[in-house]
Write a protein that holds these residues in place. Structure first.
Motif, PDB file in Angstrom:
ATOM      1  N   ALA A   1       0.866  -1.160  -0.169  1.00 16.44           N
ATOM      2  CA  ALA A   1       0.033   0.034   0.071  1.00 16.44           C
ATOM      3  C   ALA A   1       0.750   1.163  -0.172  1.00 16.44           C
ATOM      4  O   ALA A   1       1.980   1.074   0.466  1.00 16.44           O
ATOM      5  CB  ALA A   1      -0.950   0.023   1.154  1.00 16.44           C
ATOM      6  N   ILE A   2       0.251   2.254  -0.591  1.00 13.97           N
ATOM      7  CA  ILE A   2       0.986   3.539  -0.719  1.00 13.97           C
ATOM      8  C   ILE A   2      -0.193   4.644   0.061  1.00 13.97           C
ATOM      9  O   ILE A   2      -1.260   4.522  -0.625  1.00 13.97           O
ATOM     10  CB  ILE A   2       1.329   4.027  -1.951  1.00 13.97           C
ATOM     11  CG1 ILE A   2       2.060   3.059  -2.790  1.00 13.97           C
ATOM     12  CG2 ILE A   2       1.929   5.441  -1.606  1.00 13.97           C
ATOM     13  CD1 ILE A   2       3.538   2.953  -2.249  1.00 13.97           C
ATOM     14  N   GLU A   3       0.108   5.132   1.047  1.00 13.15           N
ATOM     15  CA  GLU A   3      -0.967   6.264   1.794  1.00 13.15           C
ATOM     16  C   GLU A   3      -0.295   7.353   1.915  1.00 13.15           C
ATOM     17  O   GLU A   3       0.804   7.649   2.250  1.00 13.15           O
ATOM     18  CB  GLU A   3      -1.307   5.422   3.046  1.00 13.15           C
ATOM     19  CG  GLU A   3      -2.036   4.206   2.985  1.00 13.15           C
ATOM     20  CD  GLU A   3      -2.385   3.712   4.370  1.00 13.15           C
ATOM     21  OE1 GLU A   3      -2.370   4.515   5.367  1.00 13.15           O
ATOM     22  OE2 GLU A   3      -3.110   2.804   4.688  1.00 13.15           O
ATOM     23  N   SER A   4      -1.029   8.671   2.070  1.00 12.85           N
ATOM     24  CA  SER A   4      -0.976   9.900   2.627  1.00 12.85           C
ATOM     25  C   SER A   4      -0.680   9.467   4.228  1.00 12.85           C
ATOM     26  O   SER A   4      -1.207   8.606   4.705  1.00 12.85           O
ATOM     27  CB  SER A   4      -1.952  10.694   2.362  1.00 12.85           C
ATOM     28  OG  SER A   4      -2.113  11.240   1.018  1.00 12.85           O
ATOM     29  N   ASP A   5       0.215  10.109   4.520  1.00 12.25           N
ATOM     30  CA  ASP A   5       0.693   9.965   6.038  1.00 12.25           C
ATOM     31  C   ASP A   5      -0.311  10.945   6.931  1.00 12.25           C
ATOM     32  O   ASP A   5      -0.213  11.979   7.220  1.00 12.25           O
ATOM     33  CB  ASP A   5       2.174  10.479   6.328  1.00 12.25           C
ATOM     34  CG  ASP A   5       2.636  10.216   7.699  1.00 12.25           C
ATOM     35  OD1 ASP A   5       1.623  10.280   8.808  1.00 12.25           O
ATOM     36  OD2 ASP A   5       3.764  10.383   8.002  1.00 12.25           O
ATOM     37  N   HIS A   6      -1.529  10.155   7.298  1.00 11.93           N
ATOM     38  CA  HIS A   6      -2.515  10.904   8.021  1.00 11.93           C
ATOM     39  C   HIS A   6      -2.199  11.338   9.258  1.00 11.93           C
ATOM     40  O   HIS A   6      -2.802  12.435   9.784  1.00 11.93           O
ATOM     41  CB  HIS A   6      -3.714   9.841   8.074  1.00 11.93           C
ATOM     42  CG  HIS A   6      -4.367   9.391   6.551  1.00 11.93           C
ATOM     43  ND1 HIS A   6      -4.801  10.498   5.855  1.00 11.93           N
ATOM     44  CD2 HIS A   6      -4.281   8.317   6.040  1.00 11.93           C
ATOM     45  CE1 HIS A   6      -5.039   9.431   4.670  1.00 11.93           C
ATOM     46  NE2 HIS A   6      -4.724   8.329   4.717  1.00 11.93           N
ATOM     47  N   VAL A   7      -1.325  10.478  10.083  1.00  8.06           N
ATOM     48  CA  VAL A   7      -0.768  11.171  11.318  1.00  8.06           C
ATOM     49  C   VAL A   7      -0.254  12.509  11.264  1.00  8.06           C
ATOM     50  O   VAL A   7      -0.407  13.547  11.881  1.00  8.06           O
ATOM     51  CB  VAL A   7       0.040  10.144  12.052  1.00  8.06           C
ATOM     52  CG1 VAL A   7       0.563  10.719  13.211  1.00  8.06           C
ATOM     53  CG2 VAL A   7      -0.690   8.753  12.487  1.00  8.06           C
ATOM     54  N   ALA A   8       0.741  12.545  10.127  1.00  5.95           N
ATOM     55  CA  ALA A   8       1.473  13.920   9.781  1.00  5.95           C
ATOM     56  C   ALA A   8       0.541  14.884   9.495  1.00  5.95           C
ATOM     57  O   ALA A   8       0.657  16.026   9.775  1.00  5.95           O
ATOM     58  CB  ALA A   8       2.588  13.632   8.720  1.00  5.95           C
ATOM     59  N   ILE A   9      -0.318  14.580   8.723  1.00  4.38           N
ATOM     60  CA  ILE A   9      -1.450  15.641   8.320  1.00  4.38           C
ATOM     61  C   ILE A   9      -2.171  16.232   9.557  1.00  4.38           C
ATOM     62  O   ILE A   9      -2.389  17.353   9.761  1.00  4.38           O
ATOM     63  CB  ILE A   9      -2.510  14.864   7.591  1.00  4.38           C
ATOM     64  CG1 ILE A   9      -1.966  14.714   5.932  1.00  4.38           C
ATOM     65  CG2 ILE A   9      -3.821  15.859   7.324  1.00  4.38           C
ATOM     66  CD1 ILE A   9      -2.940  14.005   5.147  1.00  4.38           C
ATOM     67  N   GLY A  10      -2.335  15.386  10.593  1.00  6.62           N
ATOM     68  CA  GLY A  10      -3.119  15.902  11.807  1.00  6.62           C
ATOM     69  C   GLY A  10      -2.251  16.746  12.506  1.00  6.62           C
ATOM     70  O   GLY A  10      -2.627  17.730  13.075  1.00  6.62           O
ATOM     71  N   LYS A  11      -0.863  16.249  12.564  1.00  6.44           N
ATOM     72  CA  LYS A  11      -0.014  17.197  13.231  1.00  6.44           C
ATOM     73  C   LYS A  11       0.418  18.528  12.547  1.00  6.44           C
ATOM     74  O   LYS A  11       0.328  19.542  13.358  1.00  6.44           O
ATOM     75  CB  LYS A  11       1.346  16.547  13.351  1.00  6.44           C
ATOM     76  CG  LYS A  11       1.306  15.284  14.230  1.00  6.44           C
ATOM     77  CD  LYS A  11       2.782  14.435  14.221  1.00  6.44           C
ATOM     78  CE  LYS A  11       2.852  13.266  15.348  1.00  6.44           C
ATOM     79  NZ  LYS A  11       3.858  12.585  15.136  1.00  6.44           N
TER      80      LYS A  11
END
Length: 386
Positions: free
Chosen positions: A94-104
Motif C-alpha cells: 500500500a501507498i498512503e498519505s501520512d494521515h498522522v502527519a496531516i493531523g500534526k
C-alpha cells in the motif's frame, strides 16, 4: 518489442484527491515504459465493477480496496497496489498519505495562531479520519493542550439527516471554550463545520477557526468564509503507486507493506487567518513578522512596531508562541523556502532572495540544521524522487 503490461486503474474521479492520484500515475508513465490501461470514471465508494472477477490483466492499482476485494486479489495472485485508506490490515502492498502527519501539521498551524482550545470533527469508522485525529491530538499533547472529538457516520443524508447533523455539530461547538481551533477531517467536513457556525452565529475565524484537509480549491472557495486546508501530496502517492506496481509486475518483493507520503503544507484562507493571542502588542508583532519576514527583517525592526523592550517582547513571545521573535522570523522564512522548493524549479539563489536570506549558502545551512535535509534532498523528496 516487449508486450505492454495490462493494468487496471480503480481510482475515483469524483474528488480532487483521486484526480491528483491519477496525475501522479500519469507523471510516472510519461517517464517510464507505458502500460495498456483499463480505466473508467468512478464515484468514491462505487461498487467494484462486474468485470473484475474474471479480469486477467497484469496488475491493478486499487483505491476502493476492502476486505472482500483483498481476498479476491490474493486468490487471483495478481500484483496489486492498495490505495485504500478506510481499512487497515488488508495485507496488500500500500501507498498512503501520512494521515498522522496531516493531523500534526493542522495542529501546528492552529497552535502557531495562538489557539489553546481545540476540537476535531471527523467521520466514524474510517481509518484515515482516526489517524488524522491521532496526529492532531499528539501534536496538541506535546504543546500541553488537548482537543474535543465529534464524529458521525459518512453516508450522506439518508444515513445521517443533515438538519440533525448540523444541529449536533452546532451544539458541540457551542459547548466548547473559545476562541476555538477546529480540524475537520476533510474539506467536506470543514464545510459542515462552517455551516454549523453560521447557524449558531459563531464568528469565523475570530471565535472558531476551521481547517480542512485535501485542499479541494473549488470546495474551499465555495465555503463561507473560504476554508484553509492541509495539502496532501496525492500526486506523489500516485507516482509511488505506479512505481511500486511496475516493480511488483517485474517479480520484485515489496521492501515494506505500507509506504507513507507526507503532506506538502497548508493553504491558508480566511477560515484560519487570525491570531488568537490575548495580547494586542504580541499579535501586532507576530502579524508584522509573518507579513515581512521574507523581506529579511530583524528583531530590531519588529521592536519598532510595538512599544516594548526586547526583554519583554522575548518573554511574551515565549509565553504565547513558545519561541523567540528571532525563531518566529526563521520559521516563516523556512516555510517559504519549503513552499518554493516543493512547488517551483527556481534556483537556490532566487529562493534565498524570495525568503529573505542574503546568501543562499547561509539559507542551506539553516535549512539543513532545522529540517535534517539539504534543500536539494527536500526538493527531490517533495517531487517523489526519493
Amino acid at each position: 518489442m516487449a508486450r505492454r503490461r495490462h493494468v487496471a486503474l480503480m481510482v475515483e474521479t469524483s474528488l480532487v484527491y483521486g484526480r491528483q492520484l491519477l496525475h501522479g500515475i500519469i507523471r510516472y508513465l510519461h517517464s517510464h515504459q507505458p502500460w495498456s490501461v483499463f480505466f473508467e470514471l468512478r464515484e468514491l465508494g462505487a461498487a467494484p465493477p462486474a468485470w473484475l472477477k474474471d479480469w486477467r490483466g497484469d496488475g491493478i492499482i486499487c483505491r476502493p480496496t476492502n476486505p472482500g476485494l483483498a481476498d479476491l486479489f490474493r486468490k487471483k495472485r495478481i500484483p496489486v497496489v492498495n490505495l485504500n485508506d478506510v481499512y487497515d490490515g488488508l495485507g496488500l502492498p500500500a501507498i498512503e498519505s501520512d494521515h498522522v502527519a496531516i493531523g500534526k501539521l493542522a495542529a501546528d498551524h492552529l497552535l502557531e495562531r495562538g489557539f489553546r482550545h481545540f476540537g476535531f470533527c471527523g467521520f466514524s469508522g474510517h481509518a484515515w479520519s482516526a489517524k488524522r485525529c491521532e496526529g492532531f491530538q499528539a501534536a496538541l499533547g506535546a504543546a500541553g493542550c488537548s482537543g474535543q472529538l465529534y464524529e458521525s457516520p459518512w453516508g450522506g443524508p439518508s444515513a445521517h439527516p443533515w438538519e440533525k447533523e448540523q444541529g449536533q455539530i452546532g451544539a458541540w461547538l457551542q459547548g466548547l471554550p473559545r476562541p476555538l481551533g477546529i480540524l475537520a477531517c476533510n474539506d467536506m467536513r470543514g464545510q459542515h463545520v462552517l455551516d454549523a457556525c453560521q447557524r449558531m452565529n459563531l464568528s469565523v475565524p475570530e471565535e472558531v477557526a476551521v481547517i480542512g484537509v485535501d485542499d479541494d480549491v473549488l470546495l474551499c472557495e465555495l465555503c463561507d468564509p473560504p476554508l484553509s486546508s492541509v495539502v496532501p501530496n496525492a500526486d506523489r502517492v500516485g507516482f509511488e503507486a505506479a512505481l511500486l506496481l511496475d516493480r511488483l509486475m517485474a517479480g520484485e518483493k515489496p521492501t515494506r507493506l505500507t509506504t507513507l507520503v507526507p503532506p506538502l503544507g497548508v493553504t491558508v484562507r480566511q477560515s484560519t487567518d487570525v491570531l488568537a493571542i490575548d495580547d494586542a502588542q504580541v499579535a501586532a508583532a507576530v502579524r508584522f513578522i509573518r507579513e515581512h519576514a521574507c523581506a529579511g527583517i530583524n528583531v530590531d525592526q519588529v521592536l519598532s512596531q510595538v512599544p516594548l523592550s526586547r526583554t519583554i517582547l522575548e518573554r511574551r513571545f515565549r509565553k504565547y508562541l513558545g519561541r523567540s521573535p528571532q525563531a518566529e522570523i526563521r520559521e516563516v522564512q523556512l516555510k517559504r523556502v519549503k513552499q518554493l522548493l516543493a512547488h517551483t524549479d527556481l534556483r537556490l539563489e532566487r529562493i534565498a532572495e524570495l525568503a529573505g536570506y542574503e546568501h543562499p549558502e547561509y539559507m542551506s545551512v539553516v535549512f539543513k540544521r532545522e529540517t535534517g535535509l539539504t534543500p536539494g534532498q527536500y526538493r527531490r523528496a517533495s517531487a517523489g524522487r526519493e
